[in-house]
Structure formats: C-alpha cells, structure tokens
Design a protein around this motif. Structure first.
Motif, PDB file in Angstrom:
ATOM      1  N   TYR A  80       0.820  -1.207  -0.039  1.00 20.80           N
ATOM      2  CA  TYR A  80       0.097  -0.044  -0.083  1.00 20.80           C
ATOM      3  C   TYR A  80       0.902   1.141  -0.076  1.00 20.80           C
ATOM      4  O   TYR A  80       1.766   1.091   0.454  1.00 20.80           O
ATOM      5  N   VAL A  81       0.389   2.258  -0.829  1.00 19.94           N
ATOM      6  CA  VAL A  81       1.348   3.395  -0.842  1.00 19.94           C
ATOM      7  C   VAL A  81       0.273   4.544  -0.651  1.00 19.94           C
ATOM      8  O   VAL A  81      -1.028   4.520  -1.019  1.00 19.94           O
ATOM      9  N   LEU A  82       0.780   5.648  -0.605  1.00 17.51           N
ATOM     10  CA  LEU A  82      -0.186   7.043  -0.200  1.00 17.51           C
ATOM     11  C   LEU A  82       0.028   7.804  -1.619  1.00 17.51           C
ATOM     12  O   LEU A  82       1.083   7.913  -2.140  1.00 17.51           O
ATOM     13  N   LEU A  83      -1.305   8.149  -2.271  1.00 19.16           N
ATOM     14  CA  LEU A  83      -1.228   8.829  -3.369  1.00 19.16           C
ATOM     15  C   LEU A  83      -2.014  10.149  -3.118  1.00 19.16           C
ATOM     16  O   LEU A  83      -3.107  10.240  -2.446  1.00 19.16           O
ATOM     17  N   PHE A  84      -1.854  11.280  -3.783  1.00 17.37           N
ATOM     18  CA  PHE A  84      -2.430  12.320  -3.749  1.00 17.37           C
ATOM     19  C   PHE A  84      -3.279  12.795  -4.987  1.00 17.37           C
ATOM     20  O   PHE A  84      -2.628  12.304  -6.303  1.00 17.37           O
ATOM     21  N   ASN A  85      -4.440  12.927  -5.075  1.00 19.32           N
ATOM     22  CA  ASN A  85      -5.160  13.171  -6.444  1.00 19.32           C
ATOM     23  C   ASN A  85      -5.166  11.968  -7.220  1.00 19.32           C
ATOM     24  O   ASN A  85      -5.102  11.868  -8.384  1.00 19.32           O
ATOM     25  N   ALA A  86      -5.247  10.893  -6.689  1.00 13.57           N
ATOM     26  CA  ALA A  86      -5.449   9.368  -7.239  1.00 13.57           C
ATOM     27  C   ALA A  86      -6.240   9.551  -8.468  1.00 13.57           C
ATOM     28  O   ALA A  86      -7.426   9.973  -8.520  1.00 13.57           O
ATOM     29  N   GLY A  87      -5.936   8.904  -9.532  1.00 10.32           N
ATOM     30  CA  GLY A  87      -6.864   8.814 -10.690  1.00 10.32           C
ATOM     31  C   GLY A  87      -6.869  10.199 -11.587  1.00 10.32           C
ATOM     32  O   GLY A  87      -7.545  10.047 -12.786  1.00 10.32           O
ATOM     33  N   THR A  88      -6.100  10.907 -11.137  1.00 14.80           N
ATOM     34  CA  THR A  88      -6.132  12.248 -11.930  1.00 14.80           C
ATOM     35  C   THR A  88      -4.762  12.601 -12.732  1.00 14.80           C
ATOM     36  O   THR A  88      -4.044  11.964 -12.473  1.00 14.80           O
ATOM     37  N   THR A 136      -5.111  15.430   1.892  1.00 18.59           N
ATOM     38  CA  THR A 136      -5.537  14.296   2.197  1.00 18.59           C
ATOM     39  C   THR A 136      -4.989  13.156   1.400  1.00 18.59           C
ATOM     40  O   THR A 136      -5.500  13.147  -0.084  1.00 18.59           O
ATOM     41  N   PRO A 137      -4.240  12.243   1.677  1.00 16.76           N
ATOM     42  CA  PRO A 137      -3.712  11.200   0.759  1.00 16.76           C
ATOM     43  C   PRO A 137      -4.631  10.113   0.671  1.00 16.76           C
ATOM     44  O   PRO A 137      -5.416   9.948   1.676  1.00 16.76           O
ATOM     45  N   GLU A 138      -4.781   9.031  -0.467  1.00 15.43           N
ATOM     46  CA  GLU A 138      -5.425   8.058  -0.672  1.00 15.43           C
ATOM     47  C   GLU A 138      -4.484   6.801  -0.540  1.00 15.43           C
ATOM     48  O   GLU A 138      -3.390   6.992  -1.108  1.00 15.43           O
ATOM     49  N   VAL A 139      -5.126   5.790   0.060  1.00 20.15           N
ATOM     50  CA  VAL A 139      -4.237   4.510   0.389  1.00 20.15           C
ATOM     51  C   VAL A 139      -4.715   3.653  -0.917  1.00 20.15           C
ATOM     52  O   VAL A 139      -5.674   3.470  -1.179  1.00 20.15           O
ATOM     53  N   GLU A 140      -3.631   3.444  -1.405  1.00 23.14           N
ATOM     54  CA  GLU A 140      -3.926   2.487  -2.881  1.00 23.14           C
ATOM     55  C   GLU A 140      -2.921   1.234  -2.791  1.00 23.14           C
ATOM     56  O   GLU A 140      -2.016   1.400  -2.471  1.00 23.14           O
ATOM     57  N   ASP A 147       4.257   8.214 -19.848  1.00 22.05           N
ATOM     58  CA  ASP A 147       4.449   6.648 -19.979  1.00 22.05           C
ATOM     59  C   ASP A 147       4.218   6.191 -18.627  1.00 22.05           C
ATOM     60  O   ASP A 147       3.643   5.056 -18.548  1.00 22.05           O
ATOM     61  N   ILE A 148       4.939   6.517 -17.512  1.00 19.30           N
ATOM     62  CA  ILE A 148       4.859   6.254 -16.024  1.00 19.30           C
ATOM     63  C   ILE A 148       3.459   6.215 -15.845  1.00 19.30           C
ATOM     64  O   ILE A 148       2.808   5.353 -15.155  1.00 19.30           O
ATOM     65  N   ARG A 149       2.646   7.554 -16.044  1.00 15.43           N
ATOM     66  CA  ARG A 149       1.099   7.575 -15.589  1.00 15.43           C
ATOM     67  C   ARG A 149       0.314   6.841 -16.459  1.00 15.43           C
ATOM     68  O   ARG A 149      -0.334   5.873 -15.493  1.00 15.43           O
ATOM     69  N   GLN A 150       0.617   6.201 -17.588  1.00 17.95           N
ATOM     70  CA  GLN A 150      -0.242   5.430 -18.131  1.00 17.95           C
ATOM     71  C   GLN A 150       0.052   4.213 -17.421  1.00 17.95           C
ATOM     72  O   GLN A 150      -1.248   3.265 -17.445  1.00 17.95           O
ATOM     73  N   ARG A 151       0.977   3.693 -17.587  1.00 15.63           N
ATOM     74  CA  ARG A 151       1.225   2.278 -16.876  1.00 15.63           C
ATOM     75  C   ARG A 151       0.619   2.394 -15.183  1.00 15.63           C
ATOM     76  O   ARG A 151       0.108   1.278 -15.254  1.00 15.63           O
ATOM     77  N   LEU A 152       0.723   3.338 -14.470  1.00 23.58           N
ATOM     78  CA  LEU A 152      -0.001   3.385 -13.269  1.00 23.58           C
ATOM     79  C   LEU A 152      -1.422   3.196 -13.522  1.00 23.58           C
ATOM     80  O   LEU A 152      -1.994   2.516 -12.699  1.00 23.58           O
ATOM     81  N   GLU A 153      -2.252   4.095 -14.432  1.00 25.98           N
ATOM     82  CA  GLU A 153      -3.375   3.993 -14.640  1.00 25.98           C
ATOM     83  C   GLU A 153      -3.809   2.649 -15.079  1.00 25.98           C
ATOM     84  O   GLU A 153      -4.859   2.136 -14.452  1.00 25.98           O
TER      85      GLU A 153
END
Length: 129
Positions: free
Chosen positions: A4-12, A51-55, A120-126
């Motif tokens: 689990y990692v902490l993301l900010f604005n996950a999925g944007t 506020t971070p999101e746990v992913e 490229d990194i963002r697309q792979r994370l998505e």
C-alpha cells in the motif's frame, strides 16, 4: 505481494505519490498493512498535508515504477508504527492544484523526467487501477 502506498489526487492528471526526501533522494514508502498506511496518512493530514488516498499495488509494480523514476524504496513491515518526520520539505514537487513552478533552478531539468517519460509512467500506473 500486495503493498500500500499513499497517493495524492489518485486517478487524475495531477496524481502524486508520497515520498520522504533525504540527502537529495526521494524514498517511496510501501506498507505491508493497509491500516498502517492509513494511520500514516492521517498523521500527514495532521501536519497540514493534503488528504492522501491509500492505494494497493503489487510490490513489483511499485519497485519498477520507482526504479524508472529514480526513487528509492522502503518496505514498512506490518505492525510498524511509522511516523512522518517533523520536518517536511518547504516546497514539494507536486502541487494540489496541478500548477508548476514558473522558474526552475539552473540544472534542475537535468534530473527531471521528460513529459513523455512521465506520461508513460502515468499510463502504466493507470493500467494498474
């Protein structure tokens, strides 16, 4: 193994991953336990972070992302009480509103990823989501 990692604005388009900075290096924290990651995120909020999101991700996917981005990794074992450092960086690389600094210090672009590499990194994370 799932971590689990902490993301900010996950999925944007303005998604950011939480990391600690020391000696000019960024270290991404991977938590074995979701509750430990959530607790750490709440402590960040108490320090006036957004506020971070746990992913959840597969550990090897985060390792690959960090290797490509030039980040270090730290696995936080389940049950560890990880506490954010008292001193936060004055300026983060990530902005909650998606804005960027107008000027960068000389030579800063040498250590940054190109927009193509970031996309490229963002697309792979998505694809992971």
């Amino acid at each position: 193994m799932q971590v689990y990692v902490l993301l900010f604005n996950a999925g944007t388009d303005n998604e950011g991953i939480h990391s600690l900075q020391a000696n000019g290096r960024n270290t991404v924290l991977m938590f074995e336990d979701e509750d430990d990651a959530t607790r750490f995120g709440l402590m960040l909020e108490a320090q006036d972070f957004p506020t971070p999101e746990v992913e959840a991700f597969e550990q090897d996917e985060i390792e690959e992302f960090c290797q490509e981005a030039g980040f270090d990794l730290r696995l936080i074992p389940a049950g560890s009480l990880m506490v954010p450092p008292d001193n936060a960086v004055a300026e983060t690389d990530w902005r909650e509103d998606g804005s960027h600094e107008a000027e960068e210090p000389p030579g800063a672009d040498e250590s940054r990823l190109s927009n193509e590499e970031l996309n490229d990194i963002r697309q792979r994370l998505e694809k992971l989501l």
